[in-house]
Design a protein around this motif. Structure first.
Motif, short mmCIF file in Angstrom:
data_model
loop_
_atom_site.label_atom_id
_atom_site.label_comp_id
_atom_site.label_asym_id
_atom_site.label_seq_id
_atom_site.Cartn_x
_atom_site.Cartn_y
_atom_site.Cartn_z
N LEU A 177 3.02 12.84 -3.30
CA LEU A 177 4.18 11.99 -3.58
C LEU A 177 4.59 12.20 -5.03
O LEU A 177 3.75 12.10 -5.93
N THR A 207 7.61 3.84 3.32
CA THR A 207 8.07 4.75 4.37
C THR A 207 7.46 6.14 4.19
O THR A 207 7.00 6.77 5.15
N ALA A 208 7.45 6.63 2.96
CA ALA A 208 6.91 7.96 2.67
C ALA A 208 5.42 8.02 2.94
O ALA A 208 4.92 8.98 3.55
N THR A 222 8.73 3.96 -0.78
CA THR A 222 7.36 4.44 -0.94
C THR A 222 6.53 4.13 0.30
O THR A 222 5.77 4.98 0.78
N CYS A 277 -1.58 15.46 0.68
CA CYS A 277 -0.24 14.86 0.75
C CYS A 277 0.18 14.49 -0.67
O CYS A 277 -0.57 13.85 -1.39
N ALA A 300 6.57 14.44 -0.32
CA ALA A 300 7.66 13.47 -0.19
C ALA A 300 8.17 13.16 -1.59
O ALA A 300 7.38 12.79 -2.47
N ARG A 343 4.77 7.98 6.71
CA ARG A 343 5.09 9.26 7.34
C ARG A 343 4.00 10.30 7.09
O ARG A 343 3.52 10.98 8.01
N VAL A 383 9.95 10.69 -3.90
CA VAL A 383 10.19 9.25 -3.83
C VAL A 383 10.05 8.62 -5.21
O VAL A 383 9.26 9.08 -6.04
#
Length: 217
Positions: A32, A68-69, A66, A30, A56, A72, A58
């Motif tokens: 970010l 929220t990302a 952050t 994942c 994501a 998720r 962000v």
């Protein structure tokens, strides 16, 4: 061992190398980051190695966005085994030109965002979970011309120690790797080699755990 990994501040350098290193072992990566194009390129390289990937875009200094990302991505993954923190702000200003507001802005990214990341990721981590961070020799040998970077890296090192002490009772450990050299395209400080040092730090024996490890040539 396949792991679900979350990398914050993902980009083409050390964090990209780390993403590909974990991807080569399978699992899910994942990512970010702040730039969509950079994330998509990294996502493609991760998927080409056979790993699942999710991204994501962000601003890591935006606490709510952050969280929220992270939530998720973690919910999609199901759980997180490794959380890596990579970002820092480079501002070429010495202590006589750096303003307090600029310093605080930089620390918010290079240190404060780690709090958001860990707090949001914690519900998805269990015993054996690991939190790693890209440190720098600027923590104790700062260059005056970019004064805020040294403050960020010193604060990061300190905060990682506190996180490790907070979570070790739950079987989750944290470590920062202090890179004692300048990143380069080749040699000991090439991104792939630094990534391997970060990977090794996450795999150190818990009975002799160190929350800060120096990486040197």
């Amino acid at each position: 061992m396949t792991r679900n990994v979350l990398i914050a501040g993902a980009g083409p350098g050390v964090s990209g190398s780390l993403a590909r290193l974990y991807a080569s072992e399978g699992g899910r990566v994942c990512l970010l980051g702040a730039e969509d194009g950079v994330l998509e390129a990294l996502r493609s390289s991760v998927e080409s190695l056979g790993a699942a990937a999710a991204t994501a875009v962000v601003d890591l200094t935006d606490d709510a966005a952050t969280r929220t990302a992270v939530t998720r991505l973690a919910e999609e993954a199901g759980h997180l085994d490794v959380v890596h923190f990579n970002p820092s702000a480079y501002r070429e200003k010495d202590p006589l030109s750096l303003t307090p507001d600029e310093l605080l802005d930089d620390v918010r990214l290079g240190v404060g965002a780690l709090l958001t990341l860990v707090q949001a990721a914690r519900p998805f981590m269990g015993p054996g979970g690991r939190i790693t961070a890209t440190g720098s020799m600027a923590a104790d040998t700062p260059w005056f011309g970019a004064a805020s970077l040294g403050v960020q890296k010193a604060g990061l090192q300190n905060l990682v120690r506190s996180i490790d002490n907070t979570l070790k009772g739950d079987g989750i450990r944290a470590v920062s790797v202090t890179v004692r050299g300048m990143l380069a395209k080749e040699g000991a400080f090439a991104p792939d080699n630094v990534a391997r040092a970060l990977r090794a730090a996450a795999d150190q024996d818990e009975s002799a755990w160190q929350s800060e490890i120096a990486y040197t040539a």
